[in-house]
Write a protein that holds these residues in place. Structure first.
Motif, mmCIF file in Angstrom:
data_model
loop_
_atom_site.group_PDB
_atom_site.id
_atom_site.type_symbol
_atom_site.label_atom_id
_atom_site.label_comp_id
_atom_site.label_asym_id
_atom_site.label_seq_id
_atom_site.Cartn_x
_atom_site.Cartn_y
_atom_site.Cartn_z
ATOM 1 N N ASN A 1 -3.676 8.831 1.346
ATOM 2 C CA ASN A 1 -2.969 7.507 0.897
ATOM 3 C C ASN A 1 -1.895 7.000 1.580
ATOM 4 O O ASN A 1 -1.674 5.760 2.163
ATOM 5 C CB ASN A 1 -2.877 7.424 -0.723
ATOM 6 N N PHE A 2 -0.971 7.865 1.924
ATOM 7 C CA PHE A 2 0.088 7.713 2.706
ATOM 8 C C PHE A 2 -0.274 7.124 4.161
ATOM 9 O O PHE A 2 0.597 6.452 4.736
ATOM 10 C CB PHE A 2 1.185 9.125 2.779
ATOM 11 N N SER A 3 -1.221 8.012 4.806
ATOM 12 C CA SER A 3 -1.632 7.483 6.142
ATOM 13 C C SER A 3 -2.171 5.999 5.995
ATOM 14 O O SER A 3 -1.947 5.205 6.944
ATOM 15 C CB SER A 3 -2.501 8.333 6.538
ATOM 16 N N LEU A 4 -2.883 5.773 5.031
ATOM 17 C CA LEU A 4 -3.515 4.455 4.879
ATOM 18 C C LEU A 4 -2.507 3.290 4.649
ATOM 19 O O LEU A 4 -2.353 2.199 5.373
ATOM 20 C CB LEU A 4 -4.560 4.321 3.989
ATOM 21 N N TYR B 1 -1.240 -0.131 7.205
ATOM 22 C CA TYR B 1 -1.179 -1.393 6.691
ATOM 23 C C TYR B 1 0.035 -1.981 7.007
ATOM 24 O O TYR B 1 0.387 -3.033 7.218
ATOM 25 C CB TYR B 1 -1.683 -1.637 5.278
ATOM 26 N N MET B 2 0.955 -1.087 6.776
ATOM 27 C CA MET B 2 2.663 -1.496 6.953
ATOM 28 C C MET B 2 2.762 -1.630 8.198
ATOM 29 O O MET B 2 3.429 -2.735 8.737
ATOM 30 C CB MET B 2 3.400 -0.401 6.292
ATOM 31 N N ILE C 1 -3.934 1.361 -2.978
ATOM 32 C CA ILE C 1 -3.111 2.497 -2.258
ATOM 33 C C ILE C 1 -1.794 3.024 -2.936
ATOM 34 O O ILE C 1 -1.733 4.239 -3.172
ATOM 35 C CB ILE C 1 -3.164 2.282 -0.792
ATOM 36 N N ILE C 2 -1.017 2.081 -3.339
ATOM 37 C CA ILE C 2 0.234 2.407 -3.762
ATOM 38 C C ILE C 2 -0.101 3.013 -5.342
ATOM 39 O O ILE C 2 0.664 3.825 -5.774
ATOM 40 C CB ILE C 2 1.003 1.053 -4.123
ATOM 41 N N TYR D 1 -6.874 3.424 14.116
ATOM 42 C CA TYR D 1 -5.464 3.405 14.173
ATOM 43 C C TYR D 1 -5.104 5.203 13.789
ATOM 44 O O TYR D 1 -4.107 5.508 14.596
ATOM 45 C CB TYR D 1 -4.950 2.732 13.189
ATOM 46 N N CYS D 2 -5.927 5.561 13.038
ATOM 47 C CA CYS D 2 -5.420 7.249 12.700
ATOM 48 C C CYS D 2 -5.870 8.151 13.955
ATOM 49 O O CYS D 2 -4.986 8.977 14.106
ATOM 50 C CB CYS D 2 -6.329 7.515 11.705
#
Length: 315
Positions: free
Chosen positions: A23-26, A30-31, A51-52, A296-297
């Motif tokens: 979730n932190f990667s996602l 987005y950020m 995600i948050i 992106y990842c």
């Protein structure tokens, strides 16, 4: 520590680690898109809230549960117990709300122009936006109930009048009060589940009718690849069905824990595991079905490896 307890502790540690990193990667993706002034899709904006909520679930349920299963008991005071249980209730509510709004929004967007919901397309962004923020406020208010019932155990205090949830305790009430309390907390969730099922059913019907129309068209006029809207709809349907399955399991366990006078060790652990399943699976479902996130990842991983190699050459 016995072998069974160690196994449970490792399961919680694995679920917590996987869920947090995924979730932190996602969220980082987005950020990054937002800060680079690229235009976020509205579905991506809703996914950010989901995600948050997932990260909040990991921090308020996965982390304390993992600590306790490794044998570190009575670490939390009253304020920490009240705060963690209240925030977990908020994250749970925001999670189901965000998934529902995502499903409803997509159902409205792909609805035919001659449908009864076509008029909602113009202002759907505004309505969903207000609803997402209102969902946070409502569940913050609902979770305030936990500030009264949840507490920590004081020293050698007897737990005869307390219901144990391993790291925190709740005051015992009669069975009728427990049932009313569980029903009150479940009412908004039931409404969201009904909306989720309705919107998911609408999307399935729309996709089926679209497929039927394509069969009557000439093959030369139809692309072999599905449209971006169709692919996005299928991804959201997969996400919703996964959430619905895990959420149903978690809700049944939580309902049993609220109604039973003395929930057992196994039920408490299974309930906590069920609440961590969706946060652990959700980011990987999105990564596997969203090429933007996958690329992106992958690029982030390559850049990290390249920077490490450069640092080694400099040293």
């Amino acid at each position: 520590m016995e072998a069974s307890e160690l196994s449970v502790a490792m399961i919680f540690l694995s679920l917590t680690t996987i869920a947090f990193l995924g979730n932190f990667s996602l969220l980082q993706h987005y950020m990054f898109v937002y800060l680079m002034r690229y235009r976020l899709k509205f579905t991506d904006w809703i996914l950010m809230h989901l995600i948050i909520a997932n990260i909040l679930t990991v921090l308020t349920k996965g982390v304390p549960q993992t600590i306790v299963t490794f044998g570190l008991n009575n670490l939390f005071n009253d304020v920490e117990c009240k705060l963690m249980t209240s925030l977990h209730r908020v994250s749970r509510g925001v999670g189901i709300g965000s998934t529902t709004f995502l499903s409803v929004f997509q159902a409205i967007i792909i609805s035919p122009t001659d449908s009864r919901y076509s008029g909602l397309k113009i202002n759907s962004h505004k309505y969903i936006c207000y609803s997402v923020y209102l969902n946070w406020v409502i569940h913050f208010l609902i979770s305030s109930i936990n500030l009264v019932h949840m507490r920590a155990k004081y020293g050698n205090e007897s737990t005869e009048n307390l219901k144990s949830f391993l790291y925190c305790y709740a005051s015992r009430h009669d069975q009728t009060s427990d049932i009313l309390y569980a029903a009150m907390l479940s009412a908004p969730d039931i409404l969201f589940l009904v909306l989720m099922l309705w919107s998911s059913g609408s999307m399935v019907v729309t996709l089926y009718r679209h497929k039927q129309r394509m069969q009557y068209m000439s093959r030369s006029n139809v692309s072999s690849r599905s449209s971006p809207e169709t692919r996005a709809t299928k991804t959201i349907l997969l996400l919703v069905s996964t959430f619905f399955t895990f959420y149903t399991i978690s809700s049944i366990c939580q309902l049993l824990g609220a109604v039973l006078y003395n929930p057992g060790w196994s039920l408490v652990h299974v309930t906590a595991m069920a609440s961590l399943l969706f946060p652990a699976v959700c980011p990987f479902l999105l990564m596997s079905h969203d090429s933007r996130v996958s690329s992106y990842c992958l690029s982030w991983k390559i850049s990290r490896q390249f920077s490490k190699a450069s640092d080694q050459e400099l040293n």
